[in-house]
Design a protein around this motif. Structure first.
Motif, PDB file in Angstrom:
ATOM      1  N   LEU A  93       7.739  -4.380  -0.974  1.00 36.30           N
ATOM      2  CA  LEU A  93       7.148  -3.259  -1.694  1.00 36.30           C
ATOM      3  C   LEU A  93       5.640  -3.449  -1.806  1.00 36.30           C
ATOM      4  N   ALA A  94       4.927  -2.347  -1.936  1.00 31.61           N
ATOM      5  CA  ALA A  94       3.469  -2.391  -1.987  1.00 31.61           C
ATOM      6  C   ALA A  94       2.959  -2.649  -3.401  1.00 31.61           C
ATOM      7  N   THR A 149       5.441  -0.478  -5.735  1.00 30.75           N
ATOM      8  CA  THR A 149       6.047   0.832  -5.527  1.00 30.75           C
ATOM      9  C   THR A 149       6.744   0.889  -4.176  1.00 30.75           C
ATOM     10  N   ARG A 150       7.698   1.796  -4.117  1.00 33.02           N
ATOM     11  CA  ARG A 150       8.456   2.066  -2.894  1.00 33.02           C
ATOM     12  C   ARG A 150       8.044   3.439  -2.390  1.00 33.02           C
ATOM     13  N   GLY A 151       8.255   3.715  -1.135  1.00 32.12           N
ATOM     14  CA  GLY A 151       7.838   4.968  -0.524  1.00 32.12           C
ATOM     15  C   GLY A 151       8.320   6.221  -1.234  1.00 32.12           C
ATOM     16  N   ASP A 152       9.475   6.154  -1.868  1.00 38.23           N
ATOM     17  CA  ASP A 152       9.990   7.337  -2.569  1.00 38.23           C
ATOM     18  C   ASP A 152       9.450   7.451  -3.992  1.00 38.23           C
ATOM     19  N   GLY A 153       8.527   6.543  -4.359  1.00 35.40           N
ATOM     20  CA  GLY A 153       7.887   6.627  -5.665  1.00 35.40           C
ATOM     21  C   GLY A 153       8.452   5.721  -6.735  1.00 35.40           C
TER      22      GLY A 153
END
Length: 124
Positions: A30-31, A44-48
């Motif tokens: 995760l970023a 955070t993950r790509g889906d928020g």
């Protein structure tokens, strides 16, 4: 009709937010999106979905499975290979408690701050 609710964030108490965020970042990819001095960090993950880590003075880690300091919550992560995921997480700083109620179906580990989390097999 009930209001529609969508989970957007999970926040874990800990003694060192940056260190715990780094552990979960290496474990999940995760970023890192937020650090506020030494008191808060987040991924955070790509889906928020947001996972936050907040400093708590005199933090007391849960004691799995002892209920004197209960876990209160835990995270579950689906993985393709339980053995490989466990080995990687132990290398990153996780611990494996003796008590393992899942047998071959799941594994309980604890993060560097003592929070229990589970590894489960990904659905095929």
């Amino acid at each position: 009709m009930s209001p529609q609710m969508r989970l957007t964030a999970i926040t874990l108490d800990c003694p060192d937010p940056r260190a715990l965020a780094a552990f979960y970042q290496r474990a999940t990819g995760l970023a890192l999106v937020r650090e506020s001095n030494d008191d808060f960090a987040g991924l955070t993950r790509g889906d928020g979905l947001f996972i936050g880590f907040q400093r708590v003075d005199d933090y007391q880690a849960p004691r799995w499975p002892d209920q004197a300091a209960p876990q209160q919550s835990h995270l579950d992560f689906a993985v393709d290979n339980l053995d490989e995921a466990e080995a990687l997480l132990l290398e990153l700083g996780a611990s494996k408690p003796r008590f393992q109620p899942g047998g071959d179906r799941w594994r309980v580990l604890t993060d560097p701050a003592g929070h229990p989390f589970c590894l489960t097999r990904s659905s095929d």
